[in-house]
Design a protein around this motif. Sequence first.
Motif, PDB file in Angstrom:
ATOM      1  N   PHE A 119       0.812  -1.222   0.000  1.00  0.00           N
ATOM      2  CA  PHE A 119       0.000   0.000   0.000  1.00  0.00           C
ATOM      3  C   PHE A 119       0.844   1.271   0.000  1.00  0.00           C
ATOM      4  N   GLU A 120       2.146   1.124  -0.157  1.00  0.00           N
ATOM      5  CA  GLU A 120       3.053   2.259  -0.058  1.00  0.00           C
ATOM      6  C   GLU A 120       2.688   3.339  -1.084  1.00  0.00           C
ATOM      7  N   GLY A 121       2.620   4.549  -0.613  1.00  0.00           N
ATOM      8  CA  GLY A 121       2.393   5.676  -1.504  1.00  0.00           C
ATOM      9  C   GLY A 121       0.944   5.900  -1.913  1.00  0.00           C
ATOM     10  N   ASP A 174      13.821  -2.059   1.668  1.00  0.00           N
ATOM     11  CA  ASP A 174      15.011  -1.523   2.344  1.00  0.00           C
ATOM     12  C   ASP A 174      14.880  -1.525   3.867  1.00  0.00           C
ATOM     13  N   ASP A 175      13.651  -1.380   4.368  1.00  0.00           N
ATOM     14  CA  ASP A 175      13.462  -1.361   5.822  1.00  0.00           C
ATOM     15  C   ASP A 175      14.026  -2.629   6.461  1.00  0.00           C
ATOM     16  N   THR A 176      13.642  -3.771   5.896  1.00  0.00           N
ATOM     17  CA  THR A 176      14.104  -5.054   6.422  1.00  0.00           C
ATOM     18  C   THR A 176      15.554  -5.313   6.023  1.00  0.00           C
ATOM     19  N   GLY A 192       0.224   6.489   2.563  1.00  0.00           N
ATOM     20  CA  GLY A 192       1.533   7.144   2.635  1.00  0.00           C
ATOM     21  C   GLY A 192       2.657   6.126   2.752  1.00  0.00           C
ATOM     22  N   ASP A 193       3.557   6.350   3.697  1.00  0.00           N
ATOM     23  CA  ASP A 193       4.726   5.480   3.856  1.00  0.00           C
ATOM     24  C   ASP A 193       4.347   4.243   4.668  1.00  0.00           C
ATOM     25  N   THR A 194       3.449   3.439   4.102  1.00  0.00           N
ATOM     26  CA  THR A 194       2.867   2.323   4.870  1.00  0.00           C
ATOM     27  C   THR A 194       3.874   1.240   5.247  1.00  0.00           C
ATOM     28  N   ASP A 195       4.828   0.950   4.363  1.00  0.00           N
ATOM     29  CA  ASP A 195       5.761  -0.126   4.738  1.00  0.00           C
ATOM     30  C   ASP A 195       6.544   0.264   5.986  1.00  0.00           C
ATOM     31  N   THR A 196       6.960   1.512   6.032  1.00  0.00           N
ATOM     32  CA  THR A 196       7.809   1.944   7.143  1.00  0.00           C
ATOM     33  C   THR A 196       7.006   2.184   8.425  1.00  0.00           C
ATOM     34  N   ILE A 197       5.835   2.760   8.301  1.00  0.00           N
ATOM     35  CA  ILE A 197       5.015   2.984   9.499  1.00  0.00           C
ATOM     36  C   ILE A 197       4.581   1.634  10.079  1.00  0.00           C
TER      37      ILE A 197
HETATM   38 MG    MG Z   1       8.792   3.258   3.391  1.00  0.00          MG
END
Ligand code: MG
Length: 351
Positions: free
Chosen positions: A26-28, A60-62, A297-302
């Motif tokens: 769902f990013e972005g 990149d988070d992981t 928005g920045d769903t992967d990171t949040i």
């Molecule tokens: Mg992100």
Amino acid sequence: GGPASLCRFRGTLVGAVLGDCIGGEFEGTEPEEIPLDRVLRYLDGLEDETRGDCILQYSDDTAMTRCVADSLLTRAGFDEQDMARSFAKEYQQAPFRGYGAGVVQVLKKLAAPQLSDVYQPARAQFGGRGSFGNGGAMRAAPFALAFRDRADVKRYSRLGAMLTHSCSLGYNGAILQALAVHLSLQGALALPQDFLKTLISEMEEVEKDKSARSDARALNESEFPFCARLHRVKELMERNNVSIEEVISELGNGIAALHSVPTAIFCVLHCLEPREGLPDKYGGVERTVAYSLQLGGDTDTIACMAGAIAGAHYGIESISQAWQRCCEGAEEADVLAQRLHNMHHRAPPEG
Ligand code: MG
Ligand code: R7I
Ligand code: MG
């Protein structure tokens, strides 16, 4: 489990991977594009056994969280040269993981064998002020797992973030995320108001710093920007009905650490109890991830940061096996968490 128990360690890193992999879908997106029923339908699909080959790739988070964990383990502590090299190598091997547009330049420079000051490339970013992106915060959880002492968690999460993010609004976000995981591991989310109070008083100390003050001024932020946002988290928590729109306008859903770390903390606090619209069958980590996806928005990171804090609270047992099976890197995260648990409980070296 009790404070700092193995199941909390495993929950932390597995929760982070789940948030990253599932959130990546769902990013972005705009929140209007992802109403709750769409999120739930997507999440239901993860439980479908017939989709045996479904693997959601991590980003990149992981990738960077793994570098942090691995470096802390192999060096038995923080070694900036080793961690910097590890980031650079990971980027060279898998540049397709969705890295931030700016940080790629830092990662390329960190690969240069003659580089002596590994903090220098980060300092050259964005006209010399450094990045305020959430790339330091998204990978901060392993610092809370490796170190027992709160001062060490703060010191090393800051330095670890500064390898790519030299703006205080970037690295202070990493400190906040590491502290949230640190407290959650101790069971501090049993008393949510106290948990927030501790975070605020720790961040008051952190944001007193001269460069924090000058960065906030230069970027037109209020004084003590993270503390200010944590106060907003507190206000939102005290209200009965908080809409997704209000969370976004008060806290943000963006790529800046300031617009995402307090948001992730809010998601965890908001989902400590069952929430209307979210299935009763969900455990706490699932509830937290499902809720955070709706912000867009920045769903992967949040979701990754919220997943780490929630995972430290609820532990691995509460996390759906089906979700874990769908996420690339969940098993490796589990192994790293177990090794970090050993490191955490080993007596510190004398002297
Ligand atoms: Mg992100
Ligand atoms: O912070 P960073 O590693 O990016 C992490 C994000 C996460 O959401 C990941 O999932 C991935 O998608 O990316 O990477 P940076 O490039 O340092 O920062 C991210 C973005 O924030 C930059 O590309 C800029 O758009 C913005 N940004 C800034 N813009 C203006 N001035 C960060 N710092 C600045 C700045 O000082
Ligand atoms: Mg990412």
